[in-house]
Design a protein around this motif. Structure first.
Motif, mmCIF file in Angstrom:
data_model
loop_
_atom_site.group_PDB
_atom_site.id
_atom_site.type_symbol
_atom_site.label_atom_id
_atom_site.label_comp_id
_atom_site.label_asym_id
_atom_site.label_seq_id
_atom_site.Cartn_x
_atom_site.Cartn_y
_atom_site.Cartn_z
ATOM 1 N N LEU A 171 -13.992 3.800 -2.643
ATOM 2 C CA LEU A 171 -12.835 4.918 -4.010
ATOM 3 C C LEU A 171 -11.380 3.861 -3.297
ATOM 4 O O LEU A 171 -11.252 4.728 -4.049
ATOM 5 C CB LEU A 171 -12.966 5.986 -1.723
ATOM 6 C CG LEU A 171 -11.953 7.324 -2.830
ATOM 7 C CD1 LEU A 171 -12.412 7.999 -3.872
ATOM 8 C CD2 LEU A 171 -12.062 7.999 -1.572
ATOM 9 N N MET A 172 -11.426 3.281 -2.252
ATOM 10 C CA MET A 172 -10.022 2.750 -1.972
ATOM 11 C C MET A 172 -9.812 1.818 -3.477
ATOM 12 O O MET A 172 -8.654 1.732 -3.352
ATOM 13 C CB MET A 172 -9.577 1.579 -1.176
ATOM 14 C CG MET A 172 -9.179 3.478 -0.050
ATOM 15 S SD MET A 172 -9.053 2.888 1.617
ATOM 16 C CE MET A 172 -10.318 3.104 2.905
ATOM 17 N N GLU A 173 -10.737 1.036 -3.447
ATOM 18 C CA GLU A 173 -10.721 -0.032 -4.112
ATOM 19 C C GLU A 173 -10.556 0.029 -5.647
ATOM 20 O O GLU A 173 -10.457 -0.225 -6.510
ATOM 21 C CB GLU A 173 -11.962 -1.251 -4.051
ATOM 22 C CG GLU A 173 -11.807 -1.594 -2.341
ATOM 23 C CD GLU A 173 -13.032 -2.412 -2.681
ATOM 24 O OE1 GLU A 173 -13.257 -3.554 -1.248
ATOM 25 O OE2 GLU A 173 -14.207 -2.544 -3.156
ATOM 26 N N MET A 174 -11.324 1.892 -5.919
ATOM 27 C CA MET A 174 -11.384 2.200 -7.360
ATOM 28 C C MET A 174 -9.803 2.417 -7.275
ATOM 29 O O MET A 174 -9.499 2.161 -8.801
ATOM 30 C CB MET A 174 -11.824 3.474 -7.227
ATOM 31 C CG MET A 174 -12.759 4.235 -8.295
ATOM 32 S SD MET A 174 -13.864 5.715 -8.319
ATOM 33 C CE MET A 174 -14.859 5.414 -7.678
ATOM 34 N N PHE A 175 -8.938 2.730 -6.822
ATOM 35 C CA PHE A 175 -7.574 3.742 -6.610
ATOM 36 C C PHE A 175 -6.661 1.677 -6.410
ATOM 37 O O PHE A 175 -5.229 1.945 -6.514
ATOM 38 C CB PHE A 175 -7.620 4.369 -5.829
ATOM 39 C CG PHE A 175 -7.587 5.552 -5.849
ATOM 40 C CD1 PHE A 175 -7.707 5.968 -7.030
ATOM 41 C CD2 PHE A 175 -8.993 6.241 -4.636
ATOM 42 C CE1 PHE A 175 -8.483 7.416 -7.491
ATOM 43 C CE2 PHE A 175 -9.109 7.406 -5.352
ATOM 44 C CZ PHE A 175 -9.454 7.999 -6.699
ATOM 45 N N ASN A 176 -7.536 1.077 -6.498
ATOM 46 C CA ASN A 176 -7.015 -0.218 -6.422
ATOM 47 C C ASN A 176 -6.173 -0.476 -5.211
ATOM 48 O O ASN A 176 -5.584 -1.908 -4.706
ATOM 49 C CB ASN A 176 -5.493 -0.219 -7.259
ATOM 50 C CG ASN A 176 -6.151 -0.844 -8.674
ATOM 51 O OD1 ASN A 176 -7.490 -1.473 -8.936
ATOM 52 N ND2 ASN A 176 -6.403 -0.158 -10.282
ATOM 53 N N GLY A 177 -6.782 -0.582 -4.122
ATOM 54 C CA GLY A 177 -6.490 -0.366 -2.785
ATOM 55 C C GLY A 177 -6.749 -1.612 -2.385
ATOM 56 O O GLY A 177 -8.438 -2.180 -2.813
ATOM 57 N N LYS A 178 -6.644 -2.512 -1.246
ATOM 58 C CA LYS A 178 -6.686 -3.666 -1.150
ATOM 59 C C LYS A 178 -7.041 -3.350 0.891
ATOM 60 O O LYS A 178 -6.984 -3.099 1.137
ATOM 61 C CB LYS A 178 -5.813 -4.843 -1.068
ATOM 62 C CG LYS A 178 -6.046 -5.564 -2.388
ATOM 63 C CD LYS A 178 -4.957 -6.722 -2.403
ATOM 64 C CE LYS A 178 -4.767 -7.333 -3.653
ATOM 65 N NZ LYS A 178 -3.883 -7.376 -4.431
ATOM 66 N N VAL A 179 -8.470 -4.331 1.426
ATOM 67 C CA VAL A 179 -8.903 -3.159 1.839
ATOM 68 C C VAL A 179 -9.707 -4.774 2.912
ATOM 69 O O VAL A 179 -10.367 -5.341 2.992
ATOM 70 C CB VAL A 179 -10.089 -2.196 1.935
ATOM 71 C CG1 VAL A 179 -10.412 -1.591 3.333
ATOM 72 C CG2 VAL A 179 -9.864 -0.667 0.814
ATOM 73 N N VAL A 180 -8.923 -4.476 4.556
ATOM 74 C CA VAL A 180 -9.603 -5.176 5.185
ATOM 75 C C VAL A 180 -10.056 -4.703 6.790
ATOM 76 O O VAL A 180 -9.926 -3.630 7.055
ATOM 77 C CB VAL A 180 -8.824 -6.719 4.947
ATOM 78 C CG1 VAL A 180 -7.950 -6.355 6.151
ATOM 79 C CG2 VAL A 180 -9.509 -7.704 6.199
ATOM 80 N N ALA A 181 -11.071 -5.378 7.244
ATOM 81 C CA ALA A 181 -11.285 -4.546 8.157
ATOM 82 C C ALA A 181 -10.540 -5.459 9.669
ATOM 83 O O ALA A 181 -10.194 -6.593 9.628
ATOM 84 C CB ALA A 181 -13.213 -5.404 8.430
ATOM 85 N N SER A 182 -10.664 -4.146 10.081
ATOM 86 C CA SER A 182 -9.318 -4.578 11.478
ATOM 87 C C SER A 182 -10.258 -4.716 12.778
ATOM 88 O O SER A 182 -10.767 -3.455 13.210
ATOM 89 C CB SER A 182 -8.079 -3.654 11.017
ATOM 90 O OG SER A 182 -7.487 -4.288 12.918
ATOM 91 N N PRO A 183 -10.471 -5.486 13.319
ATOM 92 C CA PRO A 183 -9.035 -6.764 13.629
ATOM 93 C C PRO A 183 -9.385 -7.113 12.674
ATOM 94 O O PRO A 183 -10.702 -7.770 12.052
ATOM 95 C CB PRO A 183 -9.691 -7.199 14.858
ATOM 96 C CG PRO A 183 -10.313 -6.456 15.704
ATOM 97 C CD PRO A 183 -10.870 -5.187 14.857
ATOM 98 N N SER A 184 -8.397 -8.523 11.873
ATOM 99 C CA SER A 184 -8.568 -9.404 10.854
ATOM 100 C C SER A 184 -8.916 -10.445 11.101
ATOM 101 O O SER A 184 -8.012 -10.645 11.916
ATOM 102 C CB SER A 184 -8.290 -7.930 9.331
ATOM 103 O OG SER A 184 -6.627 -9.095 9.955
#
Lengths: 424, 424
Positions: A171-184
């Motif tokens: 969903l976040m990527e559909m809105f062009n958000g960049k997502v990374v798992a934390s801790p990263s």
């Protein structure tokens, strides 16, 4: 009829600022080095000017910009619904109403502040927002809002949620958000933790630390927080302001207002406008009670100390006076990931401390069962977080049944759980 | 303002029956043995009496029972929304409106007929309903509705969807539906197919055959279908009836009405009440066009033959006169699982055959891209099925831009895609 719609010209024109109405002064945030109150200049690296002003404002109302109202009109006013089938099921003389924030684009109340924050940042020339997300509601709301204003959006998502909730990430990527798992591996703090434990589940406190570290490396970036801070709670008051008008249409006024509580923003959103009535001495609000409902597994309001603490694990934020379990507290995994925060908003913390708000804690398993029953009766699958509000409303309604008391109960259904269903 | 809410006392009191309004007679369903029109007595094993009556009714309107209206009030009237941001993006002089059925308990228009069917079955003493589901929208709607009336519900879910969509299965189980992947080992037909191919992906036609076989072994069970049949389309007319009132509030009337098309029920739901105006010679509907949008991968309306065919793969149903790709046609895997059906409703088939409705076909990849853009602009993540309606609306709006024609476009957003997002 059960659903009370409000026409769109009734979308609030002002946020309600609780600060000048409080019968006590809030202790100011402190600079961790000097232990002195932190000035607006030091906060300017993190937030745009307008939000810093709002954070400390003594104006009773703050105008909502027309452009923000126009975007609110994509989904607001949200419906207020009388839970008649639930009342019948519980055989309670109480009336139960709920405000349904799941009608918003990303399915929770978070969109209310996300749009406002993205607007003010864009207006002041910021190019990129960095944030953290626990359950994913905030990350998806900010991704959606940033995309509206053509801002880049970087989200540090608590690792355990990142694994459990692939749909939220999509969903976040559909809105062009960049997502990374934390801790990263994108920050020094993240790398350090992964070195200690390559399968570190993460926490909201850690993700905040990573977001701050990332943001500080880029002069065009600022930081955005989805709860806790005064300005975030301020933006959420649109919920309660609308609910007041809708209760008026219904010819009712609540005796009890309930919200689930993680950082405090959805609870504050529904409760503060009613609490303002009480603080202003309005007769109908004389006996009003407000109830914040949190998980026993992360009981900041019911078990935390009221003291200055950091907002994040790496101790980078200003010190805030709040109910806290300690900034090094790592809560157990919890389906209601949005309630896994070691602290609580300074405003809601102080309200509980001054006995203007009650806090209750529930076991996550019993709230989930209540949530399933609610879905069967009312036809809305609630977010795991929202089930804590539903459970508290159930208990109030049961009390009313025992006491034969025809009270009016209002709770905030902060979001739907469509992206969070999973095998029980 | 963009959202047009309708108060709940405006929930329709009658379904609109298109049958007596059609300028041609529908060819009747035939008994596959005798090739003679099938009588109500033969259908009585499958459906309750009232639904069989509705299937063949010549009444112009059919009253909606109060108990059904009361349950519709959990989510109806659904919002009608003007897609202003989409209009601006497309730089079109057209006005674009959409009716949003995703506000329903299980996220699609299917709940409209599920509640009605469960009600009539329960009223006539049925204890258990058996059905099939492709994408899962119908299975979850019927599970929800059966649970309201304390009926058992058995769902045969097309195997490829069962694997792709664990969240849909969980949703059905939350409403006490029993779900099994089809082909299954619960029926002889399923066992036969699994013997030929243990990894058989299934199809809607196969799942219907299994549901029928299961139902026939239990005298307290009846069968329920989520599309295709006249009575199902009838129940969906609440969509268009509400939309007519909402368009009136907006001061508009559509030039084009669009729906995606699988079995035909959501298209019919939005289109038939407007088409009724046209057939009754109402001036404002004189130039009305209705457009059904389907996938190129399963093009029953645009490529199918108009002939008698079976509704299922095992050839157990009555023969229906419809646009069909053949009852042995197994469509390729498609994210829009709800549009993977070899046939089309007799009503919509005849409308296309008689040139009262246009049919268009799109590639699934281009509609998904359009769907993402729609989500970014309007804040609603559409169901994969609904993206076919969105794409057709885009194309109409682009035509209007080229022709400088300020038309009014209305489409049905049949559901949200919250349970169907997945990595692209």
């Amino acid at each position: 009829m059960p659903i009370i719609f409000l026409p769109q010209n009734e979308i609030p024109k002002h946020y309600l600022n609780i600060l000048p109405r409080l019968p006590f002064a809030l202790d100011p945030p402190l600079d961790p080095q000097t232990k002195q109150p932190i000035g607006p200049d030091k906060l300017a690296r993190l937030f745009p000017e307008e939000l810093i002003k709002q954070e400390m404002s003594s104006e009773p109302f703050i105008a909502i910009p027309e452009e923000v109202r126009k975007l609110y009109a994509l989904f607001r006013p949200t419906p207020l619904i009388r839970a008649k089938r639930l009342e019948e099921y519980l055989k309670t003389p109480a009336k139960i109403y709920y405000k349904y924030e799941g009608f918003s684009p990303t399915g929770s109340h978070k969109t209310n502040t996300a749009i406002a924050q993205a607007y003010y940042n864009a207006k002041e020339g910021v190019k990129r927002l960095v944030t953290e997300t626990g359950a994913g509601q905030w990350g998806s709301a900010l991704s959606f809002a940033c995309n509206l204003f053509k801002l880049d959006c970087q989200v540090y998502m608590v690792s355990s949620s990142f694994e459990q909730k692939p749909y939220r990430r999509i969903l976040m990527e559909m809105f062009n958000g960049k997502v990374v798992a934390s801790p990263s591996r994108q920050t020094n703090f993240g790398k350090k933790l992964l070195k200690q434990d390559p399968h570190h589940p993460g926490s909201l406190g850690i993700a905040i630390s990573e977001a701050l570290e990332d943001m500080l490396t880029d002069p065009h970036s600022k930081y955005a927080l989805g709860s806790v801070l005064n300005h975030v709670l301020l933006h959420q008051t649109v919920i309660g302001l609308e609910a007041k008008k809708q209760m008026e249409i219904a010819g009712d006024y609540p005796d009890v207002v309930i919200g689930c509580h993680g950082g405090g923003s959805n609870f504050a959103g529904i409760a503060l406008p009613f609490l303002a009535d009480k603080l202003e001495g309005e007769g109908k609000a004389k006996n009003l009670r407000t109830v914040a409902s949190e998980p026993k597994a992360c009981p900041s309001l019911t078990q935390g100390d009221f003291r200055y603490d950091f907002g994040d694990t790496a101790q980078m934020t200003p010190l805030m006076k709040m109910k806290t379990l300690g900034s090094d507290f790592i809560p157990p995994k919890l389906h209601a990931g949005g309630l896994r925060y070691h602290g609580a908003a300074p405003i809601t913390s102080a309200l509980v401390e001054h006995k203007l708000t009650e806090a209750v804690a529930y076991d996550a398993k019993e709230t989930l069962q209540t949530g399933v029953l609610f879905a069967q009766l009312q036809g809305i699958v609630p977010a795991p977080e929202s089930t804590f509000a539903i459970k508290a409303a159930f208990d109030e309604a049961e009390r009313c049944r025992k006491e034969k008391s025809a009270e009016t109960i209002l709770f905030n259904l902060s979001g739907h759980g469509h992206f969070e269903v999973r095998p029980v």
